[in-house]
Structure formats: structure tokens, C-alpha cells
Design an enzyme around this catalytic site. Structure first.
Site, PDB file in Angstrom:
ATOM      1  N   GLY A 130      -9.765 -20.577   1.544  1.00 52.04           N
ATOM      2  CA  GLY A 130      -8.348 -20.240   1.505  1.00 52.04           C
ATOM      3  C   GLY A 130      -7.930 -19.694   0.149  1.00 52.04           C
ATOM      4  O   GLY A 130      -6.751 -19.720  -0.206  1.00 52.04           O
ATOM      5  N   GLY A 131      -8.915 -19.195  -0.605  1.00 49.60           N
ATOM      6  CA  GLY A 131      -8.614 -18.567  -1.885  1.00 49.60           C
ATOM      7  C   GLY A 131      -8.049 -19.505  -2.922  1.00 49.60           C
ATOM      8  O   GLY A 131      -7.406 -19.056  -3.871  1.00 49.60           O
ATOM      9  N   SER A 215     -16.042 -19.288   1.752  1.00 45.20           N
ATOM     10  CA  SER A 215     -15.094 -18.532   0.946  1.00 45.20           C
ATOM     11  C   SER A 215     -14.806 -19.281  -0.350  1.00 45.20           C
ATOM     12  O   SER A 215     -15.716 -19.548  -1.124  1.00 45.20           O
ATOM     13  CB  SER A 215     -13.827 -18.262   1.764  1.00 45.20           C
ATOM     14  OG  SER A 215     -13.029 -17.280   1.145  1.00 45.20           O
TER      15      SER A 215
END
Length: 512
Positions: A130-131, A215
Site C-alpha cells: 500500500g505504498g 509491494s
């Protein structure tokens, strides 16, 4: 009196049954009571693993005298609900995040086999992406029950960690902190320690703990291996679509006091970065502060503090100064599809442009993820650390719901977790079901025995000039793997700087 006796008898019976069934578990903070999510899988949700005031390092929670009912997810950490983040979630086809948010969000969830199954299992610890801006363990895709239901010798753990301004505030007043200023990464450390200290009572083996994430969660794992080169708790890592050791360090930089002061001014705390400003910022309601982050478009990525994140990552890794545990690393074939489509849908055009979308997405995919993934695998190999590299290529109609969404960033997650059955509108194919089982079996084989598990599974260790690239779910084997040459996939990666420049240029020309 009779009613009271029946009530007390019922409570006593529940406690005895819970203890005999393995649902009543002792932790260092007190007992917790779980439930059976299936007849063979125990589930424990929302157990606090740490407590912390805003912008302070996490601490061990106080001991509880009362029984903790671990029957629901804890609060999610406060999310950055920007238009881009919400559009990403919308394009994934998953339900929107409808979760309770608060700063009291550091909790852990455990799925473990029933006590009549094998105990002292390998432990898989999931870190969501989710960055570092949004994400939660309370997300249907990350339901761990299917891993444990369908595979023996594994316990699965997920947890929450602080995000965005609460995870990395960029406050100049905190720049000299001796603990580090990336509080979300400190939360990850605390969660790993909690699992190590408590997982044996849930049936897990603290000597066999593997991290896996996607991610930003994958990047966090890579950063963990650099910040903890002598760690003895982790035996292997699985990095899905995110690394820093391969040269991609986007979003990592020095403390940005300009963004901090802009944000502070927006919530009425002024632009003078003194103790009074920080004290004021600590009193702003959490949702108000996060809304101000969105409204001011504040970019609050990870901060180089030389404790949790180092400014010389590339040289450290080149010198072999990292945790030398075995690595399974990979990416999806068309990572950038969902990023580019989301950007185009939010542009004045309001639609994704044919051909342009694919061109931009492929450029982004190579420069941001494919090439760094190969570099991360290669640097381990050069350091004498065995690595395996996969390339996820599968496209299924219930996951890639638009023709311009191919094997996009995060499209493998429902397959990895076995949660692809959330939607009922589109039938699941036999290949999809089989591929999920195949990938889960591989991930579990690695977790059980990082040194030998994947070799026994039939996967070759990474060699860019040999047939060692594990291609998952492609046209030639939709339910399993084929093996190709990584140097062919990475043919353009020697020009990675040029790729990044071209990507930026084409984006500026073609995207409104």
C-alpha cells in the site's frame, strides 16, 4: 440461583472446551481465546502486539488479567484515502475498505492448525503493501485460513503497522531520534519480536519463521534484511513485487520538513518547527490530520534515518552487508497496468487510452519492478546466498476484469492466499484453482525448509543464464510453472536509467 448455576456451568464448560481444543492460548500479555474458522483451523484475531503514543516507538503491551477474546480484527491504522489509492482499490475488484480506523491499531492475527494436526509448524508472517500509505490486515484477500486449511506444517500470521504521516511524519523535531523515525518499520520489528516470543503456544516454531509481503510490504522486508544483518529470528524471506536492494528506492529520501510544515500550517499548528509545533501536531485528531495530508498532497515516504533505512543501501548490499537468509523473489508480468489505468481514469479524459496504456505500463513495469527484481536476485547469488526468482504471468477473468488489466501489480495475491473465490459473478476456472494450490504449495515448501524446500519442489535456484526463471500461470502451463531464461526477460535492464527517463518523458507527453 438455578439460573446462576447454569450460567457458571456454561462458562466453565466453555473454558474447559476451549483449553482442551487449543482455543485458549497463553501469551506474555495474558490468555487469549480464539475460535475455529474451519474444523481444522484455529483463528485468533486482533491481539495487541504493541502500544505507542503518536510518533513514539512501540512498546510491549501491559499484561492483562482478563481473558482476551480474539474474535474480531483490531482497528486498522488510519488510511490515506487519496483519489489514487481509492481508485487502485476499486480497480482490484475487491470490496472497498470498510474498516474501523484508529491510532490504537497494532494488532496481530494468527491462523494455526487444530491441535489434532501437526504442531511446531513453520511460521509465515505476512506484511501488506500500500505504498506505506494505506493497507490493513483486515482485508479479505489476506485471509490466512486457506493456507492453513490446505497445507500441513504451517501457521500464518498477519498484522497492522502505522502508515503515512503516522508511520513516517518527516518532523524535523524527531530527526535525532535514537530509535529511528520510520515508526511503521519499528512496528514491523515489534510484531516480529512478538511472534517470536509467543508463537510456540499457538503451535508454531519460532526457529522457522519466514517473512513474506508484497509491494511496500516486500520493500519493508528487504529493508529489514539490511537493517538487521545479524538477525537470528528469520530463516527466509519471500519478496513479491518490491525490493530496495535491486536499486529501486523510489519513495525513500531525507526528512522533508517543507511537507511537514505545510501540513502543520494546514491544521493550525504553524510553520515554526519547534517543540510547541510538535506538541500541537500530537493533539490534532487523527482523521483530521490524515485528511490534511490528502488535501495538501503531502508526500510522506520513508525517511533515511540510518537506523531503519540507510542512505547507502546500494553499497551496503554490494558489500554483502545484509541478512543472508534464502530469498524467493518475483514480480508480475504487467505490474504497471493498474497504475497507468488508474492514472488515466482520474485524468480529465476519464478513460484508459488503448495502446498508450500498454506502452506506459510496460515501461513502468520494467523500470520500477522487473529489472530491480532481477538485480535483487543477482546480488544474493553473488553473495553466495541461494535465491529463486519467479515471474507471475497468469490472467484470470475474475481478477483481471478489464482488457487493459493483464497480470497487474497485486493480481497474484488472491491466488497466493487462495481467496480468489470472493466474487461469484465470474466462474473460477480449473486452471485458476490448480494454480492457487500449486503456488501455495511452493510458498509453504519454502517456509518449511528455505534451504531445500523449493529444490525438492522441483524449482531451480537462480541463474540468469540458465532456465531458472519460474514462469507461473502462463499460456503454456496455466495451472503451474514453466522455466525460462531470466537474461532474456532482463534484456533491456542494462539500460534501466534510460528506461526510467523514457517512462517519465512518455508519461508527460501522453498523460493529461
Amino acid at each position: 440461583m438455578r439460573t446462576l448455576c447454569f450460567l457458571l456451568t456454561g462458562i466453565w464448560t466453555t473454558l474447559v472446551v476451549s483449553q482442551d481444543s487449543g482455543l485458549r492460548v497463553q501469551t506474555q500479555q495474558g490468555e487469549v481465546l480464539g475460535s475455529f474458522v474451519t474444523p481444522t483451523v484455529r483463528q485468533f484475531l486482533g491481539i495487541p502486539y504493541a502500544v505507542a503514543d503518536r510518533w513514539e516507538a512501540p512498546n510491549i503491551p501491559p499484561r492483562r488479567e482478563e481473558l482476551f477474546k480474539a474474535d474480531r480484527f483490531g482497528d486498522s491504522c488510519i488510511q490515506m484515502n487519496s483519489a489514487a489509492n481509492l481508485e487502485f482499490l476499486n480497480l482490484t475488484g475487491s470490496p472497498p475498505l470498510n474498516v474501523t480506523e484508529s491510532e490504537n491499531c497494532m494488532s496481530v492475527n494468527v491462523w494455526s492448525p487444530s491441535i489434532d494436526r501437526k504442531q511446531r509448524t513453520a511460521v509465515m508472517i505476512w506484511i501488506y503493501g500500500g505504498g506505506f500509505q494505506f493497507g490493513t490486515s483486515n482485508f479479505p484477500t489476506y485471509d490466512g485460513q486457506f493456507f492453513v486449511r490446505d497445507n500441513d506444517d504451517v501457521t500464518l500470521v498477519t498484522f497492522n503497522y502505522r502508515l503515512n504521516v503516522f508511520g513516517q511524519p518527516h518532523a524535523p523535531q524527531l530527526a535525532n531520534s535514537t530509535t529511528g523515525v520510520n515508526f511503521g518499520l519499528l512496528d514491523i520489528d515489534a510484531a516480529i519480536q512478538w511472534v517470536h516470543d509467543n508463537i510456540a503456544n499457538f503451535g508454531g516454531d519460532p526457529a522457522r519463521m519466514v517473512l513474506f509481503g508484497q509491494s511496500a510490504g516486500s520493500a519493508a522486508i528487504d529493508l529489514y534484511t539490511i537493517a538487521h544483518p545479524d538477525d537470528e529470528r528469520i530463516t527466509g524471506v519471500i519478496e513479491q513485487s518490491g525490493s530496495v536492494s535491486g536499486g529501486s528506492q523510489s519513495g525513500i529520501g531525507p526528512n522533508n520538513s517543507t511537507n511537514w510544515n505545510t501540513l502543520a500550517d494546514a491544521v493550525g499548528c504553524g510553520t515554526n518547527p519547534d517543540d510547541a509545533q510538535l506538541a500541537c501536531m500530537k493533539q490534532v485528531p487523527g482523521r483530521t490530520l490524515e485528511d490534511a495530508v490528502v488535501n495538501t498532497n503531502s508526500n510522506l515516504g520513508l525517511v533515511i534515518d540510518n537506523i531503519t533505512v540507510f542512505g547507502d543501501i546500494t553499497s551496503r548490499v554490494a558489500d554483502g552487508n545484509f541478512l543472508k537468509v534464502l530469498l524467493l523473489v518475483g514480480s508480475t508480468q504487467h505490474e504497471g497496468d493498474i497504475i497507468v489505468v488508474g492514472t488515466e481514469l482520474l485524468s480529465p479524459l476519464g478513460f484508459a487510452q488503448p495502446l498508450v496504456t500498454e506502452l506506459l505500463a510496460d515501461l513502468f513495469t520494467y523500470s520500477a519492478l522487473t529489472c530491480p527484481t532481477g538485480a535483487a536476485a543477482l546480488v544474493r547469488t553473488k553473495a553466495g546466498v541461494p535465491a529463486w526468482r519467479y515471474h507471475y504471468q497468469a490472467v484470470f477473468r475474475d481478477i483481471s476484469t478489464r482488457p487493459d488489466l493483464r497480470a497487474w501489480h497485486a493480481s497474484e495475491l488472491p491466488i497466493v492466499f487462495g481467496t480468489y473465490n470472493q466474487t461469484t459473478e465470474i466462474a473460477k476456472t480449473p486452471e485458476e484453482i490448480a494454480l492457487s494450490s500449486y503456488i501455495q504449495s511452493a510458498w509453504v515448501a519454502f517456509a518449511r525448509d528455505p534451504e531445500n524446500g523449493l529444490s525438492d519442489f522441483g524449482w531451480p535456484t537462480y541463474d540468469p543464464t540458465g532456465d531458472s526463471l519460474i514462469e507461473l500461470g502462463n499460456f503454456f502451463n496455466k495451472s503451474g510453472a514453466t522455466f525460462g531464461r531470466a537474461d532474456q526477460l532482463d534484456l533491456v535492464c542494462s539500460k534501466s536509467d534510460t528506461l526510467a527517463t523514457i517512462t517519465a518523458l512518455v508519461s508527460s507527453l501522453l498523460l493529461p
